[in-house]
Motif scaffolding. Sequence first.
Motif, mmCIF file in Angstrom:
data_model
loop_
_atom_site.group_PDB
_atom_site.id
_atom_site.type_symbol
_atom_site.label_atom_id
_atom_site.label_comp_id
_atom_site.label_asym_id
_atom_site.label_seq_id
_atom_site.Cartn_x
_atom_site.Cartn_y
_atom_site.Cartn_z
ATOM 1 N N UNK A 99 57.176 -124.765 -68.664
ATOM 2 C CA UNK A 99 56.505 -123.745 -67.852
ATOM 3 C C UNK A 99 56.881 -123.889 -66.384
ATOM 4 N N UNK A 100 57.106 -125.141 -65.980
ATOM 5 C CA UNK A 100 57.384 -125.405 -64.561
ATOM 6 C C UNK A 100 58.703 -124.783 -64.123
ATOM 7 N N UNK A 101 59.749 -124.927 -64.957
ATOM 8 C CA UNK A 101 61.063 -124.390 -64.555
ATOM 9 C C UNK A 101 61.071 -122.870 -64.539
ATOM 10 N N UNK A 102 60.114 -122.257 -65.291
ATOM 11 C CA UNK A 102 60.027 -120.795 -65.312
ATOM 12 C C UNK A 102 59.034 -120.271 -64.287
ATOM 13 N N UNK A 103 58.448 -121.162 -63.497
ATOM 14 C CA UNK A 103 57.449 -120.778 -62.494
ATOM 15 C C UNK A 103 58.108 -119.918 -61.420
#
Length: 1032
Positions: free
Chosen positions: A247-251
């Motif tokens: 989820x973090x890299x797609x934030x």
Amino acid sequence: MDLPSLVVILQAALSPNPDERKAAEQSLNQIQHTPQHLVRMLLIIVDNNCDLAVRQVASIHFKNYIAKNWSPDSDEYHEISESDKDAVRKNILPFLSQVPSLLRVQLGECLKTIVHADFPEQWPCLLEWVKENLQASNVYGALFVLRILARKYEFKSDEERTPVYRIVDETFPLLLNIFSGLVQIGNPSLEVAELIKFICKIFWSSIYMEIPRLLFDTHVFNAWMMLFLNILERPVPLEGQPADPELRKAWGWWKVKKWTVHILNRLYTRFGDLKLKNPESRAFAQAFQKNYAGKVMECHLNLLNVIRAGGYLPDRVTNLILQYLSNSITRNSMYSLLQPRLDVLLFEIIFPLMCFNDDDQKLWDEDPHEYVRKGYDIIEDLYSPRTAAMDFVSELVRKRGKENLPKFIQFIVGIFNRYDESPLELKPYRHKDGALLAIGALCDKLKQTEPYKAELESMLVQHVFPEFCSHVGHLRAKAAWVAGQYAHINFADQNNFRIALISVVSGMRDSELPVRIDSVFALRSFVEACRDLNEIRPILPRLLDEFFKLMNEVENEELVFTLETIVDKFGEEMAPYALGLCHNLAAAFWRCMNTAEADDEADDSGALAAVGCLRAISTILESVNRIPRLFVQVESTLLPIMQRMLTTDGQEVFEEVLEIASFMTFFSPTISMDLWSLWPLMMEALAEWAIDFFPNILVPLDNFVSRGTAHFLTCKAPDYQQSLWNMISSIMADKNLEDGDIEPAPKLIQVVFQNCKGQVDQWIEPYLRITIERLDRTEKSYLKCLLMQVISDALYYNASLSLNILQTLGVATNVFNLWFQMLQEVKKSGVRANFRKEQDKKVCCLGLTSLLALPADQVPGEALGRVFRATLDLLVAYKDQVAEAAKEEEEAEEDDDMDGYQSNGDDDGDGSDKEMGFDAEDGDEVDSIKLQKLAAQAKSFHPVDEDDYDSDDDYDDDDDEMQSPLDDVDPFIYFVDTIKAIQVTDPMRFQSLTQSLEFQYQALAHGVAQHAEQRRVEIEKEKLEKATAASS
């Protein structure tokens, strides 16, 4: 239908009851073409009072209907009325920013379809709507639409890009203002990130192929660059970042950072090259290099320091930054900026990225299959920081090796030494893994560079071989991989090669799957490098057992590649294992296909493995082609694959399946009735979708006709002759097909005429008629030659019948005038323009010679002389070409460095035909040619004289490799026997012909007669030698 009734049907489409769902779908299909239906669907989609699930069903139906019918490419779809299209275009735009994201995705797909079909011609006001809304409150909707507009032209070039210039000129000033305002917002929200991301994507699409003229204005470009540098330098907000890595890299804010780096990389690598020739482009590159490239590098290095400090940076961002730095190595000014920080970058950032890490260990332990997949996935490499780190090191030592290779190797050696000196519990296992990866990545450089290349064997023995027995799994895997990288070096002690080979083979039985797979990968290199197959021969059965076990466990193309290499290396020695191998490969293929069908979202590795399985089966069949009984035994295993995959289900593996079908129909002792079941499948595929595979389909069809001639001629259910005619006539009459698309069609007609002589009289007229019709509109000279050879084969089949048909059609004079004209055409250098290959000339010789045998009432004296002279010229050209090919073949055989067969040419630029003419009886070569033919791999014909190269003449060698009854006909003997027959049956006609010949043609006729007698002696001698060899 009113809206409430439509809502009820959509609700029924969500029913858990399958009957209700089916009834609802049928109702939707019945009403979907009614006027205003799309508008009603759109009203439901945007109705906030309607149930979201119903709105979602409506949006999917809406999207699918528009995709099929907005701009239909076939008659089976129903084109939407202009009034409905207008209504959709007017109503879809305002709601894009208002509907939930779940629905916006579907509307976006609709909009993409409409924009690609209608903008700018049918939707000229769209850009005005975007501009108005960029300056109003609906900025999100305007950016959403503008992104789709820009994306349409992302990969367009030249005149196709024209609309994008207007888009940029009219919207970029507005975008710049919006971008500037967004950057200045304090504590920006995720919504701000979303808007900036849209602007970045629009910019990216607009500059992907070329820099728009607006950005050549230094003030405008500088304004954009200041904003991108601001985003690049600005720390990503900590608040709100997801804890989950995925989820973090797609934030949103990390996405903004990624797109910014993407844009700067594109500007630097494509448009910042000082070698660009266009003056304006070179000026832009100089300005970018001077004003921005260094600043971008500084920002990139600062971002990488986050990793050094233990912070977070998405893999894709890291990968892109390292690509930028790799591209800077060769640029002196940039390298000088990099040098002061190079050691920190290399040893404290790059090298740690190359080491085994926590994420690797987690994946290794929890999902070893996924670990293997990621390790061998090319797409993963595009995003991998580790791959980018390896690429940086490789580029550094390749371009700046003098100052960097020694210190990097010293660093690696230091790690090796610390590892050796440390106690077991303190050994730096992960650093050792990274060091081994570095040594493997630098393989090519180290093998060429002193003093390292002299020390490679000792390095392997001291630092790699011990890890084959390591208790750490990833080091065992890395040892196998590195050993494979260096398998081709010259081992001073052959025992070290043997130790490495045995260790790699042992690794195939390791308890850890990644070790087994890396061992298989390494084994391929050892098999390729092995000079003495006795090193492998004793362990071959064990090897194959391990392969079978692994193939049952994992779908990996490297397995199949290695197996192919082994089969190729051992050739006929694989015969005892061929059945088992094919059974296992077939089973593995079905597993791959079942996996792909069960999970449409699955990655491509299974599909690649499936292709690899089929290719390996072909390799096995090729290796055992001298053992026909094996083809009978393996048929039941391979037939279901061929039957299923020669339909639309097999489009991804069609070429590979056709190759297997080619082997099975050629090398089986006879073509079974089961194999004949493939014929209608190929015909159906050709008729519906497989025209691009026509050259591949030609090979098994040729085999069916030439090896199953009796069944082809006698079977009426199905009627293969009629089936073939239906297919050929349809393709040759299709005006939408290019000349190159239909080339196999006349080749198939030739196959019929040559193999069915005297048995297909009823087909001569229809085949000649469609040949003439196609000849009239043919432009490519190669196709003209093929069509003319059909006529020549018809004459050889039955000259009297064929000539009468040509006369009845009223084309005889025109056909022969064209034929003689083509025979006389030469290029500027004097080489023949047509009928350039041996087989072309031979076919023409036989057809023309057949005309000579006709009585005077069919071929008058004047025509007889013309045909006689043309035939003599062709025979002499054919003789010279065969002699030249034989000479080149002899020279090739004498060259100890040659391995395999060369593609032969001659002084006339004619493609050679090694199985024709005087050297056709060498068994090994004939078999090799059969295999080349069956592989159906086209090889382009390259004329000797490049000035004469004509892209229209895409001659290939496949035709020469196709066998036919003509192979047993010597054109010289046929010619001489025909003339002798005239002399006996019509001496006056013979005397008239010979007396009218010029001296040069009399001399040619005498030479041909002598050569024919020489050929008789040679052929009898060859027959005797064959008989003696067979009896012994």
